[in-house]
Structures are given as C-alpha cells and as structure tokens.
Design a protein around this motif. Structure first.
Motif, PDB file in Angstrom:
ATOM      1  N   ASN A  63       0.890  -1.203   0.052  1.00 54.59           N
ATOM      2  CA  ASN A  63       0.173  -0.070   0.000  1.00 54.59           C
ATOM      3  C   ASN A  63       0.882   1.142   0.040  1.00 54.59           C
ATOM      4  O   ASN A  63       0.937   1.790   0.964  1.00 54.59           O
ATOM      5  CB  ASN A  63      -1.000  -0.282   1.307  1.00 54.59           C
ATOM      6  N   CYS A  77       4.574   5.768   1.615  1.00 52.00           N
ATOM      7  CA  CYS A  77       4.609   4.356   2.068  1.00 52.00           C
ATOM      8  C   CYS A  77       3.437   4.385   3.442  1.00 52.00           C
ATOM      9  O   CYS A  77       3.468   5.328   4.393  1.00 52.00           O
ATOM     10  CB  CYS A  77       5.753   3.627   2.434  1.00 52.00           C
ATOM     11  N   GLN A  78       2.815   3.329   3.367  1.00 51.12           N
ATOM     12  CA  GLN A  78       1.621   3.338   4.615  1.00 51.12           C
ATOM     13  C   GLN A  78       2.296   3.613   6.105  1.00 51.12           C
ATOM     14  O   GLN A  78       1.860   4.192   6.941  1.00 51.12           O
ATOM     15  CB  GLN A  78       1.289   1.967   4.498  1.00 51.12           C
ATOM     16  N   TYR A 162      -5.782  -4.850  -2.036  1.00 42.38           N
ATOM     17  CA  TYR A 162      -6.494  -4.048  -1.193  1.00 42.38           C
ATOM     18  C   TYR A 162      -6.509  -4.278   0.439  1.00 42.38           C
ATOM     19  O   TYR A 162      -6.829  -3.689   1.098  1.00 42.38           O
ATOM     20  CB  TYR A 162      -8.036  -3.924  -1.320  1.00 42.38           C
TER      21      TYR A 162
HETATM   22  C1  NAG Z   1      -3.034   2.644   2.885  1.00 39.19           C
HETATM   23  O1  NAG Z   1      -2.458   3.504   3.526  1.00 39.19           O
HETATM   24  C2  NAG Z   1      -3.016   4.712   3.668  1.00 39.19           C
HETATM   25  C3  NAG Z   1      -1.885   5.612   4.410  1.00 39.19           C
HETATM   26  O2  NAG Z   1      -0.892   5.978   3.436  1.00 39.19           O
HETATM   27  C4  NAG Z   1      -4.148   4.478   4.608  1.00 39.19           C
HETATM   28  O3  NAG Z   1      -4.845   5.718   5.134  1.00 39.19           O
HETATM   29  C5  NAG Z   1      -4.839   3.247   4.333  1.00 39.19           C
HETATM   30  O4  NAG Z   1      -5.776   2.930   5.274  1.00 39.19           O
HETATM   31  C6  NAG Z   1      -4.207   2.187   3.779  1.00 39.19           C
HETATM   32  N1  NAG Z   1      -4.929   1.068   3.141  1.00 39.19           N
HETATM   33  C7  NAG Z   1      -5.238   0.114   3.317  1.00 39.19           C
HETATM   34  C8  NAG Z   1      -5.947  -0.867   2.497  1.00 39.19           C
HETATM   35  O5  NAG Z   1      -4.453  -0.561   4.192  1.00 39.19           O
END
Ligand code: NAG
Length: 218
Positions: A63, A77-78, A162
């Motif tokens: 993600n 990055c997340q 996802y």
């Molecule tokens: C992906 O990362 C974002 C933050 O960068 C976060 O807000 C979102 O919930 C994440 N989505 C998933 C599917 O983990």
C-alpha cells in the motif's frame, strides 16, 4: 525384470518432474506487522522444508504510491519513509541477487530485525553478500527505478491489492486462501502439490473446513 525396474524408475522421475511447483507470490511491506509475521512464521519456515516444490516471488511495494521526481521517483508508504527505504532495500536485493535462495535468507533476516530499514548491512553480511552495491542501489536512481518496477508489476494484479500481505497461490487470489496461508502455509502447499508428497508433507492432519465443524447444541 531389469527392464521393468528401469521403466518404473523412469516413470517415477517423469512424475516427479511433471508436477509443477506451488507458486506463491507475496506482495508485502517492510514495516507491516502482518507481512513480517507471515514471512518469519509461515513463508520462511515452510520454504526451508519445502523449497523443492515451491516457486516463490516477492514484491516489496504494497500500500504505497509514487510520483515522478526529477529523473526518478518519489514514494509514499503506509508506515512512513522508513518503510519506503526498507522496501527499496528489498527491491535492490531481489534484482541484484537474482537468486530466490539468497533473497529468502536476506528477507527473513531483514524482517526479523528490530528495524528492517536499518538492517541492510547486517543482513547482507549475515547471508554472505556484499552490501556496497546494494547500498549504492538504495541511494541512487537505480533503487528508485527498481522499486517503481515492482509497483508496476503490482498494478497488474486482478483484483487490485486492497490489503497487505497480499498472497497469490498458483495465480489465484481469494481472501479465504490468504487466511489459510497465514495460518498454515505448509498445509496449503502440501495440499496443492500434485506430485508425490515430499517427506515433510507426510502425516498432515486432515483439513478442518468450517462447513465440517461439529456444532454442539447445549
Ligand atoms: C493505505 O495507506 C494509507 C496511508 O498511507 C491508509 O490511510 C489506508 O488505510 C491504507 N489502506 C489499506 C488498505 O491498508
């Protein structure tokens, strides 16, 4: 008699060779706790005993997002910048090693460490690889382009990713199967392998499908 023994031997060889390995494609992130848990508690241990019947490929993006930045790419990055750095180390290692055995040892070392983004040099040393070229990769356009390539590969997924870790088995995705892999990857690999079961697959307990669960009414 000798002919028959030889024939049998050849048949066994043919059967063994014809069974394709079980394909595991993992899309993961260097600081995602569930990715780390899957690699160090399922994928790596299963790999150490069943690598002969597995074909593993790792995609360290997950993600995250990217945008053009000068001649290269900037990533988000997340789990923050450290994660992007860790992912880039993993992308550089994949490309430089071009050897899944070495890559698996390195990835397991990195994700087992206290903070993967800082463990590159230590883990390169521990698998007997030269950190210099990897360090150079991570700090140059080379690393940016390699990580961007992983992103492009990930974008080919159907359905699109996802959640993380995203685990594809023999080119098939299902949430149920991902959950099974996270619980007992060895069982998944053993059950899907169509060749003669290797020794570690002996004595597997029968699968407990939810539908077969006995319900006790009090
Ligand atoms: C992906 O990362 C974002 C933050 O960068 C976060 O807000 C979102 O919930 C994440 N989505 C998933 C599917 O983990």
């Amino acid at each position: 008699m000798i002919t028959r023994v030889l024939l049998l031997a050849c048949l066994t060889v043919a059967l063994t060779q014809e069974a394709p390995p079980v394909k595991i494609h993992l899309y993961y992130e260097s600081l995602c706790p569930y990715s780390i848990d899957f690699v160090i508690n399922q994928l790596y241990p299963t790999w150490t005993i069943l690598r002969d019947i597995m074909q593993v490929e790792l995609f360290p993006f997950g993600n995250a997002s990217y945008e053009p930045d000068g001649e290269g790419w900037k990533f988000k990055c997340q789990h923050g910048e450290g994660e992007c750095h860790g992912n880039m180390i993993l992308a550089c290692a994949k490309d430089h090693f071009k050897d899944i055995n070495l890559e698996m040892e390195f990835v397991n070392c990195l994700l087992s460490s206290d903070y993967p983004p800082n463990a590159g040099a230590t883990c390169a040393a521990s698998v007997g690889a030269d950190w210099g070229p990897l360090d150079q990769c991570v700090n140059s356009l080379e690393g940016q382009n390699l990580l961007h390539d992983v992103a492009l590969q990930q974008e080919q997924l159907d359905p699109p990713l996802y959640f993380v870790p995203w685990i594809i088995v023999n080119d098939v995705f299902s949430e149920e199967q991902v959950a099974e892999c996270q619980t007992d990857l060895k069982k998944v690999v053993c059950e899907l392998y169509t060749g003669p079961p290797p020794e570690p697959c002996a004595n597997l307990e029968p699968v407990h499908r939810p539908a077969a669960r006995r319900v006790t009414v009090a």
